[in-house]
Design a protein around this motif. Structure first.
Motif, PDB file in Angstrom:
ATOM      1  N   LEU A  67      10.407   8.335  -0.990  1.00 60.19           N
ATOM      2  CA  LEU A  67       9.447   7.471  -0.302  1.00 60.19           C
ATOM      3  C   LEU A  67      10.136   6.699   0.820  1.00 60.19           C
ATOM      4  O   LEU A  67      11.289   6.294   0.695  1.00 60.19           O
ATOM      5  N   ILE A  68       9.414   6.503   1.915  1.00 63.07           N
ATOM      6  CA  ILE A  68       9.906   5.690   3.034  1.00 63.07           C
ATOM      7  C   ILE A  68       9.200   4.337   2.962  1.00 63.07           C
ATOM      8  O   ILE A  68       7.973   4.278   2.877  1.00 63.07           O
ATOM      9  N   LEU A  69       9.978   3.267   2.959  1.00 65.84           N
ATOM     10  CA  LEU A  69       9.429   1.923   2.831  1.00 65.84           C
ATOM     11  C   LEU A  69       9.432   1.229   4.187  1.00 65.84           C
ATOM     12  O   LEU A  69      10.456   1.157   4.866  1.00 65.84           O
ATOM     13  N   LEU A  70       8.270   0.712   4.568  1.00 65.25           N
ATOM     14  CA  LEU A  70       8.092   0.040   5.849  1.00 65.25           C
ATOM     15  C   LEU A  70       7.578  -1.374   5.624  1.00 65.25           C
ATOM     16  O   LEU A  70       6.878  -1.641   4.643  1.00 65.25           O
ATOM     17  N   ALA A  71       7.914  -2.272   6.524  1.00 64.92           N
ATOM     18  CA  ALA A  71       7.376  -3.636   6.487  1.00 64.92           C
ATOM     19  C   ALA A  71       6.561  -3.862   7.751  1.00 64.92           C
ATOM     20  O   ALA A  71       7.037  -3.608   8.859  1.00 64.92           O
TER      21      ALA A  71
ATOM     22  N   SER B 100       0.849  -1.191   0.000  1.00 64.99           N
ATOM     23  CA  SER B 100       0.000   0.000   0.000  1.00 64.99           C
ATOM     24  C   SER B 100       0.878   1.230   0.000  1.00 64.99           C
ATOM     25  O   SER B 100       1.875   1.288   0.721  1.00 64.99           O
ATOM     26  N   ILE B 101       0.534   2.195  -0.845  1.00 65.55           N
ATOM     27  CA  ILE B 101       1.295   3.441  -0.935  1.00 65.55           C
ATOM     28  C   ILE B 101       0.377   4.586  -0.567  1.00 65.55           C
ATOM     29  O   ILE B 101      -0.747   4.703  -1.071  1.00 65.55           O
ATOM     30  N   LYS B 102       0.847   5.434   0.329  1.00 62.01           N
ATOM     31  CA  LYS B 102       0.002   6.540   0.806  1.00 62.01           C
ATOM     32  C   LYS B 102       0.889   7.658   1.317  1.00 62.01           C
ATOM     33  O   LYS B 102       2.101   7.497   1.503  1.00 62.01           O
TER      34      LYS B 102
ATOM     35  N   GLN C  60       3.022  15.868   3.956  1.00 64.28           N
ATOM     36  CA  GLN C  60       2.717  14.457   3.732  1.00 64.28           C
ATOM     37  C   GLN C  60       3.983  13.699   3.272  1.00 64.28           C
ATOM     38  O   GLN C  60       4.523  13.971   2.204  1.00 64.28           O
ATOM     39  N   ILE C  61       4.441  12.790   4.115  1.00 67.96           N
ATOM     40  CA  ILE C  61       5.588  11.957   3.773  1.00 67.96           C
ATOM     41  C   ILE C  61       5.080  10.750   2.991  1.00 67.96           C
ATOM     42  O   ILE C  61       4.177  10.038   3.454  1.00 67.96           O
TER      43      ILE C  61
ATOM     44  N   VAL D 113       3.870   0.711   2.627  1.00 69.21           N
ATOM     45  CA  VAL D 113       3.839  -0.306   3.675  1.00 69.21           C
ATOM     46  C   VAL D 113       3.781  -1.678   3.012  1.00 69.21           C
ATOM     47  O   VAL D 113       2.847  -1.992   2.269  1.00 69.21           O
ATOM     48  N   TYR D 114       4.791  -2.462   3.280  1.00 67.84           N
ATOM     49  CA  TYR D 114       5.008  -3.754   2.625  1.00 67.84           C
ATOM     50  C   TYR D 114       4.636  -4.853   3.607  1.00 67.84           C
ATOM     51  O   TYR D 114       5.227  -4.952   4.684  1.00 67.84           O
TER      52      TYR D 114
END
Length: 597
Positions: A58-62, A8-10, A135-136, A140-141
């Motif tokens: 973009l910041i990628l999170l799991a 999901s990308i937001k 807005q950053i 979310v992976y």
């Protein structure tokens, strides 16, 4: 895309991210994440981009599941996230002005509660409001399994724009070799942690900074930089880990290894294909397995500590000791000295017998004894062996056969510093006391209330979770005022390390007991008198250790969790942060259930 993968990308506001940060939602996995090494200037530049409304990466999170519920592991963007949170937390300014804490409800509450203090001149609230509304971009992976997260991290950085080649080798590597290099590198830098997975909130305590801040580790004080062995920028690019990887491979191999980027790739099984390319990886793994990972670490750490002690005693840097005119980069010279010392201390089981003569022989040894070919690139195994053997022959007369068959007992300089730094990220498992007598003029007797509190605290640490280990260090002050008071009473100075002050217990031991051995014996007697289980009495008595940190004696009390909670005076205590809390009878079942799991 894999059926098991959801992405999901937001966009999420900084205000919302800060709220999650306070709830300790964000995790950092040190198995693959790089060090926190952004300078203050780099952090300011990033915040300035936000103020000006520029787009940011973009910041990628799991999303991961933990015992504490859903958490978000930062795969890419740790430096950016830290820059945002540390700016709000008043850790640096922007144009000589600090974030206005009255801007958000969360920060205003923290300010009113005295948790955070508004620093200097506050930035205009209108600008701060624009910052927290920014807005950053987040992705979310959702994926099960560490291997998938590791692979995502590697692929994100495979272009080499973000990470150095060494950081890519280390990222997610789970081999024994990679684990040893990772642990030793952190130990020597001073940014080690008790766990690989930390809250983002705790990372700042072991961040590497170019300023003398109240938290983190000053890059100027890190062994490699302090001794002019590698540069600050090289440290940021993990050249220290390349040096350690070379050392681990050399001492673990039954034949000499050359140094090169290709060899490092093979050692990590990184970007290699086919059986031939992975044979070196498998060979080193087998050698480490034969010796045992912890013994390899212990042996290498022992040699590092002997070199550190020796150099410190000269009042010079390693660079200045070896050369008349200091060289720009001398990591290879350090390795030659290390290999000669390793052969003497570990392979031949010797110890230094004549420190003064040894220093004299090492003085200008880079000019007159060690002769390395100029240039970089590959470094032949033959030159390594020839030059380390030459130095070994020169200094061997300064060593004699050691009566100590356990080299791990001598590696306390770095291990002790690691314990201090780990306490900043795992407060619940560490406690510090300057001694067992009140810090006042001529106290007549040992303060038994203080000792009882220490033992109660240790049982609370043992109840933190199954398999936990708790420490209480006697001879360490966690603030300067206490250290100064100790000095005024005993007339003994202290050693500063990070935010700690090592007073030692030697002066107290001599004043009240005659020597450190009698002091030690008294502590063991007091443990036996405590209202705790026989198992915990035995565990504490067996694990008590006296260590020598330069000229200071420190007593380390250590407790290990049992299969059931530890009792103190028919009650149970747990540790929240740096505070003890007694467990109420209605919560006993929850405490016991934690250990049954």
């Amino acid at each position: 895309m894999s059926e098991t993968t959801e992405l999901s990308i937001k966009g999420e506001s900084i205000q919302s991210l800060y709220g999650s940060y306070l709830k300790e939602i964000f995790l950092v996995n040190r198995r693959y994440q790089r060090k926190l090494v952004w300078t203050i200037e780099e952090k300011r530049s990033f915040i300035d981009s936000i103020v000006k409304g520029y787009p940011v990466p973009l910041i990628l999170l799991a999303e991961v599941k933990t015992e504490k519920g859903r958490k978000l592991e930062i795969i890419d963007g740790m430096q950016r996230m830290n820059a945002i949170m540390s700016f709000i937390d008043q850790e640096f300014d922007l144009g000589d002005k600090y974030f206005n804490l009255d801007t958000m409800a969360d920060t205003k509450f923290l300010k009113d509660s005295g948790v955070i203090t508004q620093k200097g001149e506050a930035l205009d609230r209108k600008i701060c409001a624009e910052i927290v509304r920014y807005q950053i971009p987040l992705s979310v992976y959702q994926e099960s399994g560490d291997s998938h997260i590791d692979e995502v991290f590697r692929r994100l950085n495979s272009g080499g724009r973000h990470l150095s080649k060494q950081e890519l080798r280390q990222a997610g590597a789970v081999s024994k070799f990679a684990s040893i290099v990772r642990k030793l590198a952190s130990n020597i830098r001073g940014d080690s942690s008790a766990s690989d997975v930390l809250d983002l909130n705790a990372m700042k305590n072991i961040s590497i900074t170019n300023r003398n801040l109240k938290y983190g580790i000053s890059v100027e004080n890190i062994f490699w930089v302090k001794n002019n062995i590698i540069t600050k920028e090289a440290l940021r690019q993990s050249q220290d880990e390349e040096v350690i990887a070379d050392i681990v491979a050399w001492v673990s191999s039954d034949k000499g290894l050359r140094s090169s980027s290709d060899v490092l790739n093979q050692l990590y099984n990184f970007n290699t294909e086919g059986e031939d390319e992975s044979s070196l990886f498998n060979s080193i793994e087998l050698q480490i397995q034969k010796v045992n990972e912890e013994i390899v670490i212990s042996n290498i750490q022992t040699v590092f500590d002997e070199i550190i002690k020796l150099v410190e005693s000269t009042g010079k840097t390693f660079n200045a000791l070896l050369f008349e005119n200091q060289q720009a980069k001398i990591s290879r010279y350090f390795q030659i000295v290390f290999y000669a010392f390793y052969k003497l201390l570990i392979n031949e089981g010797m110890e230094i017998s004549d420190t003064k003569k040894l220093i004299d022989l090492l003085d200008k040894a880079g000019d007159r004894t060690i002769s390395l070919a100029a240039g970089g690139g590959n470094w032949s195994a033959k030159e390594k062996q020839t030059q380390s053997d030459a130095l070994y022959g020169v200094i061997r007369g300064c060593f004699i056969k050691s009566n100590n068959n356990d080299p791990a007992r001598n590696q306390w300089i770095t291990r002790f510093e690691n314990i201090l730094m780990q306490s900043s990220t795992e407060q619940a498992l560490y406690d510090f006391k300057v001694g067992l007598h009140k810090i006042e003029e001529n106290p007549t007797a040992l303060d038994k209330d203080t000792f009882s509190k220490i033992i109660r605290t240790l049982t609370a640490m043992a109840n933190t979770f199954p398999g936990s280990t708790g420490y209480c260090l006697l001879g360490v002050a966690d603030n300067k005022a206490t250290a100064d008071r100790h000095q005024s009473i005993y007339g003994a100075g202290y050693i500063s390390y990070s935010s700690f002050y090592i007073t030692g217990v030697g002066a107290e031991a001599i004043k009240y007991y005659g020597d450190i051995d009698k002091y030690f014996t008294r502590i063991v007697q007091l443990i036996r008198e405590q209202p705790i289980s026989e198992r915990d009495k035995d565990n504490l008595a067996r694990n008590i250790t006296t260590v020598r940190y330069f000229d200071k004696d420190v007593v380390i009390l250590k407790i290990e969790s049992d299969e059931k909670p530890s009792v103190y005076e028919s009650g149970y205590h747990v540790r929240h942060g740096s505070n003890n809390h007694e467990v109420k009878p209605e919560n006993f079942s929850e405490l016991f259930a934690r250990f049954q799991k």
